[in-house]
Design a protein around this motif. Structure first.
Motif, PDB file in Angstrom:
ATOM      1  N   GLU A  37       0.835  -1.209   0.000  1.00  0.00           N
ATOM      2  CA  GLU A  37       0.000   0.000   0.000  1.00  0.00           C
ATOM      3  C   GLU A  37       0.861   1.248   0.000  1.00  0.00           C
ATOM      4  N   ASP A  74      -4.759   9.500  -3.409  1.00  0.00           N
ATOM      5  CA  ASP A  74      -5.174   8.114  -3.627  1.00  0.00           C
ATOM      6  C   ASP A  74      -4.341   7.161  -2.779  1.00  0.00           C
ATOM      7  N   ARG A  75      -4.986   6.105  -2.333  1.00  0.00           N
ATOM      8  CA  ARG A  75      -4.291   4.988  -1.695  1.00  0.00           C
ATOM      9  C   ARG A  75      -4.229   3.879  -2.740  1.00  0.00           C
ATOM     10  N   GLY A  77      -2.091   0.274  -4.642  1.00  0.00           N
ATOM     11  CA  GLY A  77      -1.268  -0.914  -4.508  1.00  0.00           C
ATOM     12  C   GLY A  77      -0.095  -0.806  -5.471  1.00  0.00           C
ATOM     13  N   ARG A  94      -3.147  -0.951  -8.579  1.00  0.00           N
ATOM     14  CA  ARG A  94      -4.487  -0.947  -8.003  1.00  0.00           C
ATOM     15  C   ARG A  94      -4.740   0.396  -7.338  1.00  0.00           C
ATOM     16  N   GLU A  96      -7.288   1.937  -4.567  1.00  0.00           N
ATOM     17  CA  GLU A  96      -8.277   1.545  -3.566  1.00  0.00           C
ATOM     18  C   GLU A  96      -9.520   2.444  -3.660  1.00  0.00           C
TER      19      GLU A  96
END
Length: 336
Positions: A37, A74-75, A77, A94, A96
């Protein structure tokens, strides 16, 4: 036609490979369960700087994300080289789910939305009381965008050493918006910064404002010295500031007490994307009265049930005036 004789064997027959590839196509994409993350700090020409644990890394968006955008806040991957070493580049695979999205359009007739920041929970609207003069219409539009995005607004008035804040505060008092008033000399000794930090504690706050209002100067006073950004000056002839902040940047408050996101100065804030029916959600005292409105009521027409709601004493008339002023700001261009 080539003949192989009566008893051909495998050496006599050549099998041509499938030119399109032997593996069948599939819509299955890798899950990247090993992705780490990260938190997007800034975006610059397709390259993203992300915070992963306690280090900054550079990354690019993976092709499999398609047209899905990645923005500050943004958070995500991330896979690949996560060392943060020079000339290394990881991949964002990715994005989240976002808790909030602050949007704007270039103008009211522009259907193309621009996401300013993601996952913020507070919008600090910074305006100078003088040099340059305050622009209430722009403040109104930022308030509408905040309410539509589900962000708590915060009014930050700068340069009160040049002009008192009383008149502008009176205009927005019916909205009940929290505010803080600062002086230029207080930013030097830190008193103003301490008062602002109290309102940012534990939150992700996006800062927006017209160029030259002192937004980046204030942000620099809030964050550690090594994170400060370049600032500009106001043109004495035009009264406009120069764009020194060209991209949004997330900066941590001291002691891990929250984040501030400094955004480029704006001269307009288009609201083409805003659904007017969402603006009234920021007025819980008026919301029950709107239940008597016609389905297509925009709350500004004759016959709106809110007029009777206020007449019956269920809400302060100044609150209805404020709602209608915000709704009207969406219908009129900011410069009108």
């Amino acid at each position: 036609m080539r003949r192989y004789g009566k008893n051909p064997d495998e050496d006599d027959i050549r099998v041509r490979p499938n030119r399109k590839g032997n593996r069948p196509r599939t819509n299955i994409r890798p899950k990247h369960e090993d992705a780490v993350e990260g938190f997007v700090l800034t975006v610059d020409r397709g390259r993203l700087t992300c915070l992963v644990e306690d280090r900054q890394i550079h990354a690019m968006k993976a092709r499999e994300l398609g047209r899905k955008g990645v923005v500050v806040g943004d958070r995500v991957g991330i896979v690949g080289d996560l060392t943060g070493d020079k000339d290394t580049l990881a991949r964002i695979v990715r994005v989240e789910p976002r808790s909030s999205v602050l949007r704007r359009t270039a103008d009211d007739d522009d259907p193309f939305e621009r996401i300013v920041v993601a996952n913020a929970d507070q919008l600090a609207i910074v305006t100078a009381l003088a040099d340059p003069e305050p622009r209430p219409r722009l403040i109104d539009r930022c308030l509408v965008a905040a309410y539509d995005a589900g962000l708590d607004p915060l009014l930050v008035l700068t340069k009160s050493d040049l002009t008192p804040a009383d008149h502008l505060l009176e205009t927005y008092a019916p909205l009940g918006v929290p505010y803080v008033v600062t002086r230029r000399d207080e930013l030097v000794d830190g008193n103003a910064a301490d008062r602002v930090r109290e309102l940012l504690d534990g939150r992700i706050t996006a800062f927006v404002g017209h160029s030259g209002v002192g937004k980046t100067t204030l942000v620099n006073a809030l964050v550690p010295p090594e994170r400060r950004r370049a600032i500009g000056v106001v043109n004495a002839v035009t009264g406009r500031g120069r764009h020194t902040t060209t991209s949004a940047l997330a900066l941590p408050l001291p002691g891990d007490r929250g984040w501030v996101i400094d955004t480029p100065g704006v001269r307009s804030f288009g609201l083409h994307h805003v659904d007017p029916s969402r603006v009234i959600l920021a007025f819980p005292d008026l919301l029950p009265g709107a239940e008597g409105c016609a389905r297509a009521c925009g709350h500004v027409e004759d016959g709106c049930a809110l007029d009777q709601w206020v007449t019956d004493g269920h809400a302060d008339p100044s609150r209805l005036y404020s709602l209608r002023r915000l709704l009207a700001s969406r219908e009129r261009r900011e410069g009108d």
